[in-house]
Scaffold this motif. Structure first.
Motif, PDB file in Angstrom:
ATOM      1  N   ALA A 181       0.821  -1.207   0.000  1.00 20.12           N
ATOM      2  CA  ALA A 181       0.000   0.000   0.000  1.00 20.12           C
ATOM      3  C   ALA A 181       0.859   1.262   0.000  1.00 20.12           C
ATOM      4  N   MET A 182       1.923   1.264   0.792  1.00 19.41           N
ATOM      5  CA  MET A 182       2.817   2.422   0.839  1.00 19.41           C
ATOM      6  C   MET A 182       3.466   2.664  -0.518  1.00 19.41           C
ATOM      7  N   LEU A 183       3.973   1.604  -1.137  1.00 18.92           N
ATOM      8  CA  LEU A 183       4.594   1.764  -2.453  1.00 18.92           C
ATOM      9  C   LEU A 183       3.586   2.261  -3.484  1.00 18.92           C
ATOM     10  N   MET A 184       2.363   1.742  -3.418  1.00 17.99           N
ATOM     11  CA  MET A 184       1.335   2.185  -4.351  1.00 17.99           C
ATOM     12  C   MET A 184       1.055   3.679  -4.176  1.00 17.99           C
ATOM     13  N   ALA A 185       0.936   4.124  -2.921  1.00 18.28           N
ATOM     14  CA  ALA A 185       0.660   5.536  -2.664  1.00 18.28           C
ATOM     15  C   ALA A 185       1.796   6.424  -3.157  1.00 18.28           C
ATOM     16  N   LEU A 186       3.033   6.017  -2.915  1.00 13.62           N
ATOM     17  CA  LEU A 186       4.182   6.818  -3.336  1.00 13.62           C
ATOM     18  C   LEU A 186       4.278   6.910  -4.852  1.00 13.62           C
ATOM     19  N   HIS A 187       4.015   5.815  -5.535  1.00 17.97           N
ATOM     20  CA  HIS A 187       4.043   5.861  -7.000  1.00 17.97           C
ATOM     21  C   HIS A 187       2.891   6.713  -7.541  1.00 17.97           C
ATOM     22  N   GLN A 218      11.406   3.625   2.802  1.00 18.45           N
ATOM     23  CA  GLN A 218      12.849   3.663   2.597  1.00 18.45           C
ATOM     24  C   GLN A 218      13.248   3.003   1.271  1.00 18.45           C
ATOM     25  N   ILE A 219      12.589   1.911   0.934  1.00 19.06           N
ATOM     26  CA  ILE A 219      12.868   1.247  -0.343  1.00 19.06           C
ATOM     27  C   ILE A 219      12.522   2.172  -1.507  1.00 19.06           C
TER      28      ILE A 219
END
Length: 347
Positions: A181-187, A218-219
């Motif tokens: 979910a975090m990666l999706m939001a950041l993208h 962080q990733i």
């Protein structure tokens, strides 16, 4: 040799035991001696007999209610109780429970809520009630601490815990996929033109998820953010205006990711114009229902739906007890558009 599996009465006759004793041994009733239970289970396995726990529950409920029809019962267990629960958590639990109840009914079951802990019964009392009613499925709602449920005889139940790891005992669990979910939001924010995202999170939110929010952040910063300077996350036991303002002015993020919507006011006090110059992404839109925000819907109702399906699947497969190897099922979040980020369609 006949390929037909023996009936319960056939098994009882072969063992020289009563039909009732064999039935109770297969249900792991503690009133049956352990050596008898072991002998019955071994004979049943050798003969190809598979006990159906739903049939036992059916007879128990029909005897109890004298009804001509039955839809099975699954216990939704609230380990904290609703009193004193934070409004954001209460909304999450309600949606989770609604999803479970609705899907249970669609699949021919009835889901009932049982409150355990300081507001309700003891785990031992719950165990007694579930056993007396022939309830074999247990759906555990998220709990704020690490409960000790080892006094429940889990060998009788198929179960699922609806959050990250529960240790006493180590049951199967289902939870949102916070990392994804975090990666999706950041993208998503990157696609909207934001280049300096900043994560603001309370430590207990991150710690109880084994740092999945911060790890994904962080990733992203290391592998996907092309800016020379990165914005370090603001990780605090209790986020406050002073610490936030100091962090915001020093690192100058152009979009903030946080659970708490009051951060919007602190951003504006620092000169940010949302959404013209800066953006805000709520990491759980259910936490701030009165403030329109862009962000993540963790889909608790879908979580309840899938969790009940997992419990019912275990029941049909006669998989009861603490699993030898527990599994984790994750449910993806959904992005929710809102007025706190740019709308590229208006450009």
């Amino acid at each position: 040799m006949s390929s037909t599996a023996p009936s319960l009465r056939d098994l009882a006759k072969t063992l020289g035991l009563s039909h009732t004793t064999v039935s109770e041994a297969l249900r792991n009733n503690p009133r049956v001696k352990p050596e008898t239970r072991q002998r019955v289970h071994a004979a049943a396995k050798a003969a190809g007999y598979q006990y159906n726990p739903l049939a036992g529950a059916l007879m128990s409920e029909m005897r109890r209610s004298r009804a001509t029809t039955f839809r099975g019962v699954i216990a939704i267990v609230d380990l904290d109780g609703p009193a004193g629960r934070a409004p954001s958590s209460a909304r999450y639990h309600r949606e989770l429970t609604k999803g479970a109840i609705e899907r249970a009914e669609e699949l021919g079951f009835k889901a009932e809520v049982f409150i355990v802990g300081h507001e309700g019964m003891t785990p031992q009392r719950l165990d007694t009630i579930l056993q007396s009613r022939g309830i074999r499925g247990v759906f555990l709602l998220p709990v704020s601490d690490n409960p000790d449920l080892t006094k429940i005889n889990w060998s009788r139940y198929a179960s699922i815990y609806t959050d990250y790891v529960i240790e006493q005992p180590a049951l199967h669990n289902i939870c949102p996929n916070h990392y994804r979910a975090m990666l999706m939001a950041l993208h998503r924010l990157q696609s909207l033109g934001y280049k300096r995202p900043g994560l603001v999170i309370q430590q207990h939110h991150d710690e109880r998820l084994f740092h999945r929010w911060e790890a994904a952040y962080q990733i992203y910063q290391h592998h996907y953010n092309n800016n020379a300077t990165k914005v370090p996350s603001l990780l605090s036991r209790e986020i406050n205006r002073a610490d936030f303002s100091k962090w915001f002015k020093k690192y100058k993020p152009d979009v903030v990711l946080c659970h708490r919507a009051e951060v919007l006011d602190w951003m504006r006090e620092c000169g940010a114009k949302v959404p013209q110059s800066h953006g805000f992404c709520c990491l759980n839109t259910m936490m701030n229902p009165d403030v329109a925000c862009a962000g993540l819907d963790l889909q608790p109702r879908l979580l309840g739906t899938r969790g009940i399906e997992l419990v019912i699947g275990q029941l049909y497969r006669n998989e009861c007890g603490v699993p030898e190897l527990r599994t984790t099922t994750t449910v993806p979040a959904q992005w929710v558009d809102g007025p706190t980020v740019r709308d590229l369609k208006k450009k």
